[in-house]
Design an enzyme around this catalytic site. Structure first.
Site, PDB file in Angstrom:
ATOM      1  N   CYS A  75       0.951  -1.256   0.295  1.00  0.00           N
ATOM      2  CA  CYS A  75      -0.016  -0.075   0.284  1.00  0.00           C
ATOM      3  C   CYS A  75       0.666   1.065  -0.060  1.00  0.00           C
ATOM      4  CB  CYS A  75      -0.865  -0.206   1.413  1.00  0.00           C
ATOM      5  SG  CYS A  75      -0.342   0.555   2.438  1.00  0.00           S
TER       6      CYS A  75
ATOM      7  N   CYS B  92      14.569   1.095  11.503  1.00  0.00           N
ATOM      8  CA  CYS B  92      13.937   2.273  12.344  1.00  0.00           C
ATOM      9  C   CYS B  92      12.587   1.923  11.842  1.00  0.00           C
ATOM     10  CB  CYS B  92      14.541   3.405  12.625  1.00  0.00           C
ATOM     11  SG  CYS B  92      14.153   4.540  13.656  1.00  0.00           S
TER      12      CYS B  92
END
Ligand SMILES: [Zn+2]
Length: 151
Positions: free
Chosen positions: A105, A125
């Protein structure tokens, strides 16, 4: 190869999913925002399971690759499946970084840095708000209705 269907959500599905996001989630997932460090709900999550895309539900990282990076953001040394993420060169804020987005997406997840632990030496991260967590033995969220409920 990933058993998950990586076809993007339809425009209608996307509209419905976006409507269900909180303002914070929208800012990070859709506008490349970053949550404050040491605030994310998954930073200290030690449960075994799978972290998926907050918007479309695609599994993105496993708890077995999570490590304490000391940065204040949930960090992983490898993705659930390389085909589930996309790496994008990011030159914003005067830095050259590699952004990580959901391959299905295109939601913003975080960044990957080359200073992680072995065996990959990568540090993915992540923003907690970009993720949803499913414990081992629980059914995955299936917001696109594709029947992909087992990790
Ligand atoms: Zn996604």
């Amino acid at each position: 190869m990933s058993p998950f269907d990586l076809t993007p959500p339809t425009a209608v599905q996307r509209e419905t999913l976006v409507a269900g996001l909180s303002p914070d989630e929208r800012r990070v997932l859709l506008q490349h925002g970053t949550e404050a460090p040491f605030c994310g709900v998954f930073l200290d999550n030690r449960r075994e399971g799978v972290y998926g895309c907050r918007l479309c539900g695609l599994p993105l990282f496993r708890s077995s690759t999570k490590f304490d990076s000391g940065t204040g953001w949930p960090s992983f040394f490898a993705p659930y499946d390389e085909s589930h993420i996309r790496r994008v060169r990011d030159t914003s804020h005067g830095m050259i970084r590699v952004e990580v987005v959901c391959a299905r997406c295109e939601s913003h997840l975080g960044h990957v840095f080359p200073d992680g632990p072995p065996p990959t030496f990568e540090r993915h991260c992540l923003n907690s708000v970009s993720l949803s967590f499913t414990g081992d033995g629980e059914a995955l969220p299936d917001p696109l209705g594709r029947g992909e409920t087992i990790a």
